[in-house]
Design an enzyme around this catalytic site. Sequence first.
Site: not given
Length: 345
Positions: A160, A187, A283
């Site tokens: 991310s 992401h 995540d």
Amino acid sequence: MIVDDSTVARAVLSRMVESDPVFEITAVAGTAEDAIEALGECRVDIVVLDLEMPGAGGLKSIPRIISAAAGAKVMIVSSLAEEGAEQTVAALALGAADTLPKPGTGRFNGRFSEILVGKLKALGYASVPIAVPGAAKMATPAELRTMPTDPIDVLAIGASTGGIHALGGMFQALPQRIGVPILVTQHLPAPFMSVFARQLGGVARRDCLVAEDGMTLVPDQILVAPGEAHLTVESTGTSVTVRLVSGRSASGCMPSVDPMLASAGAVYGSGALGVVLTGMGRDGVEGASRLVACGGSVIAQDEASCAVWGMPRAVLEAGPASAVLPPDKIARRIASRTEEPLPCK
């Protein structure tokens, strides 16, 4: 530090940042050159940088600013940081931790200041545990899981905030041939993905495509999760194919690292290797746990090399990690578990 060639923009951004008492503006600069000079005289934690400036400009100056800032995070706030902009992905690849477009007509619904401060807090306090009254503190496991030595059959990587730069460092250190398919969930909004895939393929020296439903996994080819679906895989008997899945994930992210890691474990078992790189939130924790339960293994990025240690730290604390390493050493560990011959030195 605020770096913007507009006096008005510097003043507005300064007011927004200082509206939260945890921040103090240490310095402002109108050009990248002025910022680098100022960074030689003051210590900062975050540099807020515009890309549109005279002289060398913000984009080309990112590596020099990061070097001069001695570990400070760089946050891009620029009208060039639009969805799908080449400059946005290039800035992240050069080491910027995060980006945010300047507010325009109808954008952010008046919440730009709130979003900006939230992003800055995430960068500035990413490695500091936040005390929650009544909450039990998660302890880092005393021992990592044993890392298997058997060859891997698939490599699945999740990232991310700060991930594009970490991916670049990892792939630069990875041999051009490892003989297994590579899955990446980063992401990013959907309009970024084609640019991201093209730039990642260049750095990685291998084909890199945005995944489409039904694609067959090919050794040494990178498939990137699209922005509007989760990248998962399934066995079709003679091959392994992509299945794009919509719907909410456990982490709430789209795309999410969890479904990718979980499906890689389900299909490849002990041959699955997951890597969780820099990023905010949790995540990857659920997916990493399920991958390990299927016999696979997981490597997390170390704190010192992360822009934000949230995701790797969460995986480490949850227990599925077998190693905690910087991106270049992650690449070496991956190479040691492939059947492809390592290049002679």
